[in-house]
Design a protein around this motif. Structure first.
Motif, PDB file in Angstrom:
ATOM      1  N   ALA A  81      -9.587   2.374 -35.793  1.00  0.00           N
ATOM      2  CA  ALA A  81      -8.841   1.495 -36.236  1.00  0.00           C
ATOM      3  C   ALA A  81      -7.365   1.167 -35.457  1.00  0.00           C
ATOM      4  O   ALA A  81      -7.079   0.150 -35.214  1.00  0.00           O
ATOM      5  CB  ALA A  81      -8.417   1.861 -37.683  1.00  0.00           C
ATOM      6  N   ARG A  82      -6.971   2.260 -34.832  1.00  0.00           N
ATOM      7  CA  ARG A  82      -5.704   2.120 -34.179  1.00  0.00           C
ATOM      8  C   ARG A  82      -6.046   1.467 -32.801  1.00  0.00           C
ATOM      9  O   ARG A  82      -5.359   0.622 -32.535  1.00  0.00           O
ATOM     10  CB  ARG A  82      -5.185   3.643 -34.030  1.00  0.00           C
ATOM     11  N   HIS A  83      -7.256   1.711 -32.426  1.00  0.00           N
ATOM     12  CA  HIS A  83      -7.568   1.083 -31.166  1.00  0.00           C
ATOM     13  C   HIS A  83      -7.706  -0.248 -31.208  1.00  0.00           C
ATOM     14  O   HIS A  83      -7.316  -1.039 -30.410  1.00  0.00           O
ATOM     15  CB  HIS A  83      -8.841   1.833 -30.623  1.00  0.00           C
ATOM     16  N   GLY A  84      -8.490  -0.629 -32.355  1.00  0.00           N
ATOM     17  CA  GLY A  84      -8.478  -2.134 -32.630  1.00  0.00           C
ATOM     18  C   GLY A  84      -7.182  -2.902 -32.898  1.00  0.00           C
ATOM     19  O   GLY A  84      -6.924  -3.875 -32.456  1.00  0.00           O
ATOM     20  N   ARG A  85      -6.234  -2.277 -33.655  1.00  0.00           N
ATOM     21  CA  ARG A  85      -4.798  -2.899 -33.736  1.00  0.00           C
ATOM     22  C   ARG A  85      -4.134  -3.000 -32.395  1.00  0.00           C
ATOM     23  O   ARG A  85      -3.675  -3.980 -32.405  1.00  0.00           O
ATOM     24  CB  ARG A  85      -4.175  -1.826 -34.563  1.00  0.00           C
ATOM     25  N   LEU A  86      -4.190  -2.012 -31.635  1.00  0.00           N
ATOM     26  CA  LEU A  86      -3.395  -2.082 -30.228  1.00  0.00           C
ATOM     27  C   LEU A  86      -4.161  -3.111 -29.502  1.00  0.00           C
ATOM     28  O   LEU A  86      -3.310  -3.740 -28.813  1.00  0.00           O
ATOM     29  CB  LEU A  86      -3.584  -0.809 -29.775  1.00  0.00           C
ATOM     30  N   LYS A  87      -5.496  -3.072 -29.607  1.00  0.00           N
ATOM     31  CA  LYS A  87      -6.343  -4.360 -28.769  1.00  0.00           C
ATOM     32  C   LYS A  87      -5.733  -5.698 -29.216  1.00  0.00           C
ATOM     33  O   LYS A  87      -5.528  -6.717 -28.290  1.00  0.00           O
ATOM     34  CB  LYS A  87      -7.568  -4.129 -28.904  1.00  0.00           C
ATOM     35  N   ALA A  88      -5.599  -6.037 -30.555  1.00  0.00           N
ATOM     36  CA  ALA A  88      -5.292  -7.140 -31.128  1.00  0.00           C
ATOM     37  C   ALA A  88      -3.788  -7.615 -30.848  1.00  0.00           C
ATOM     38  O   ALA A  88      -3.501  -8.533 -30.401  1.00  0.00           O
ATOM     39  CB  ALA A  88      -5.528  -7.162 -32.690  1.00  0.00           C
ATOM     40  N   ALA A  89      -2.927  -6.375 -30.798  1.00  0.00           N
ATOM     41  CA  ALA A  89      -1.527  -6.639 -30.505  1.00  0.00           C
ATOM     42  C   ALA A  89      -1.224  -7.025 -28.879  1.00  0.00           C
ATOM     43  O   ALA A  89      -0.559  -7.833 -28.539  1.00  0.00           O
ATOM     44  CB  ALA A  89      -0.692  -5.321 -30.746  1.00  0.00           C
ATOM     45  N   ARG A  90      -2.170  -6.293 -27.996  1.00  0.00           N
ATOM     46  CA  ARG A  90      -1.912  -6.674 -26.817  1.00  0.00           C
ATOM     47  C   ARG A  90      -2.507  -8.042 -26.368  1.00  0.00           C
ATOM     48  O   ARG A  90      -1.879  -9.009 -25.712  1.00  0.00           O
ATOM     49  CB  ARG A  90      -3.007  -5.634 -25.818  1.00  0.00           C
ATOM     50  N   LYS A  91      -3.681  -8.616 -27.032  1.00  0.00           N
ATOM     51  CA  LYS A  91      -4.066  -9.954 -26.811  1.00  0.00           C
ATOM     52  C   LYS A  91      -3.066 -10.819 -27.443  1.00  0.00           C
ATOM     53  O   LYS A  91      -3.054 -11.866 -26.631  1.00  0.00           O
ATOM     54  CB  LYS A  91      -5.415 -10.021 -27.583  1.00  0.00           C
ATOM     55  N   LYS A  92      -2.484 -10.745 -28.351  1.00  0.00           N
ATOM     56  CA  LYS A  92      -1.283 -11.750 -29.082  1.00  0.00           C
ATOM     57  C   LYS A  92      -0.367 -11.683 -28.036  1.00  0.00           C
ATOM     58  O   LYS A  92       0.368 -12.641 -27.697  1.00  0.00           O
ATOM     59  CB  LYS A  92      -0.955 -11.127 -30.366  1.00  0.00           C
ATOM     60  N   ARG A  93       0.294 -10.531 -27.761  1.00  0.00           N
ATOM     61  CA  ARG A  93       1.504 -10.446 -26.780  1.00  0.00           C
ATOM     62  C   ARG A  93       1.136 -11.154 -25.331  1.00  0.00           C
ATOM     63  O   ARG A  93       1.962 -11.964 -24.910  1.00  0.00           O
ATOM     64  CB  ARG A  93       1.906  -8.969 -26.383  1.00  0.00           C
ATOM     65  N   ASP A  94      -0.361 -10.994 -24.739  1.00  0.00           N
ATOM     66  CA  ASP A  94      -0.519 -11.835 -23.613  1.00  0.00           C
ATOM     67  C   ASP A  94      -0.576 -13.110 -23.940  1.00  0.00           C
ATOM     68  O   ASP A  94      -0.127 -14.213 -23.022  1.00  0.00           O
ATOM     69  CB  ASP A  94      -1.994 -11.258 -23.145  1.00  0.00           C
ATOM     70  N   ALA A  95      -1.061 -13.653 -25.087  1.00  0.00           N
ATOM     71  CA  ALA A  95      -1.194 -15.131 -25.494  1.00  0.00           C
ATOM     72  C   ALA A  95       0.329 -15.807 -25.379  1.00  0.00           C
ATOM     73  O   ALA A  95       0.488 -16.893 -25.097  1.00  0.00           O
ATOM     74  CB  ALA A  95      -2.020 -15.248 -26.593  1.00  0.00           C
ATOM     75  N   ASP A  96       1.127 -14.892 -26.067  1.00  0.00           N
ATOM     76  CA  ASP A  96       2.729 -15.312 -26.345  1.00  0.00           C
ATOM     77  C   ASP A  96       3.351 -15.682 -24.856  1.00  0.00           C
ATOM     78  O   ASP A  96       3.921 -16.372 -24.714  1.00  0.00           O
ATOM     79  CB  ASP A  96       3.441 -14.184 -27.138  1.00  0.00           C
ATOM     80  N   ARG A  97       3.018 -14.679 -23.934  1.00  0.00           N
ATOM     81  CA  ARG A  97       3.596 -14.641 -22.487  1.00  0.00           C
ATOM     82  C   ARG A  97       3.177 -15.701 -21.768  1.00  0.00           C
ATOM     83  O   ARG A  97       3.822 -16.529 -21.082  1.00  0.00           O
ATOM     84  CB  ARG A  97       3.500 -13.177 -21.927  1.00  0.00           C
ATOM     85  N   ALA A  98       1.697 -16.019 -21.935  1.00  0.00           N
ATOM     86  CA  ALA A  98       1.319 -17.349 -21.276  1.00  0.00           C
ATOM     87  C   ALA A  98       1.947 -18.467 -21.961  1.00  0.00           C
ATOM     88  O   ALA A  98       2.242 -19.476 -20.953  1.00  0.00           O
ATOM     89  CB  ALA A  98      -0.290 -17.130 -21.330  1.00  0.00           C
TER      90      ALA A  98
END
Length: 153
Positions: free
Chosen positions: A107-124
């Motif tokens: 579950a932690r892996h899934g949460r961190l992966k989603a947070a990374r994806k959101k952060r990358d989208a915000d940066r773009a």
């Protein structure tokens, strides 16, 4: 001294690692005492397969895991097994704790992966917005420098 460490295999730019018990003085890909499992970082999530009985044996006789292998052992619940066995827990209690630990780690892996994806989208999105904004030109400074300064008398 015996170390539990990674032994590289695979192709160029596509590594796969064996988790092995070997003498600390041996080369990285040299002779080993026993193969405990493997680790493939190229899949998502990474594929980890470790024989818990062999790993517990080598940890019990004093083998020291490297930092990366320690993290892998922790993720797989092998260090938890060792701690619970040391505390005198039964085999069923240990299995329940390891199963719960694996669920939490996944579950932690899934949460961190989603947070990374959101952060990358915000940066773009921020980069696209910054590229879209009009460039403000600076006021001409040269004209102000050429005019003589008036003296107060």
């Amino acid at each position: 001294m015996v170390k539990i460490r990674l032994r590289r295999k695979g192709r160029i730019h596509n590594p796969v690692y064996d988790i092995v018990a070997m003498d600390a003085r041996s080369r990285r890909d040299g002779a080993y005492l026993e193969r405990l499992g493997y680790y493939d970082p190229n899949t998502s999530p990474s594929t980890i397969s470790i024989d818990p009985k062999s790993a517990l044996y080598w940890l019990g006789v004093g083998a020291q895991p490297t930092e990366i292998v320690r993290q892998l052992l922790s993720y797989e619940g092998i260090l938890l097994r060792k701690a619970m066995a040391h505390k005198g827990k039964t085999e069923t209690e240990i299995e329940d704790m390891v199963k719960k630990h694996k669920e939490v780690a996944t579950a932690r892996h899934g949460r961190l992966k989603a947070a990374r994806k959101k952060r990358d989208a915000d940066r773009a999105k921020a980069a696209a917005k910054a590229a879209e904004a009009p460039v403000v030109e600076a006021a001409p400074v040269a004209a102000a420098e050429e005019a003589p300064a008036e003296t107060a008398e």
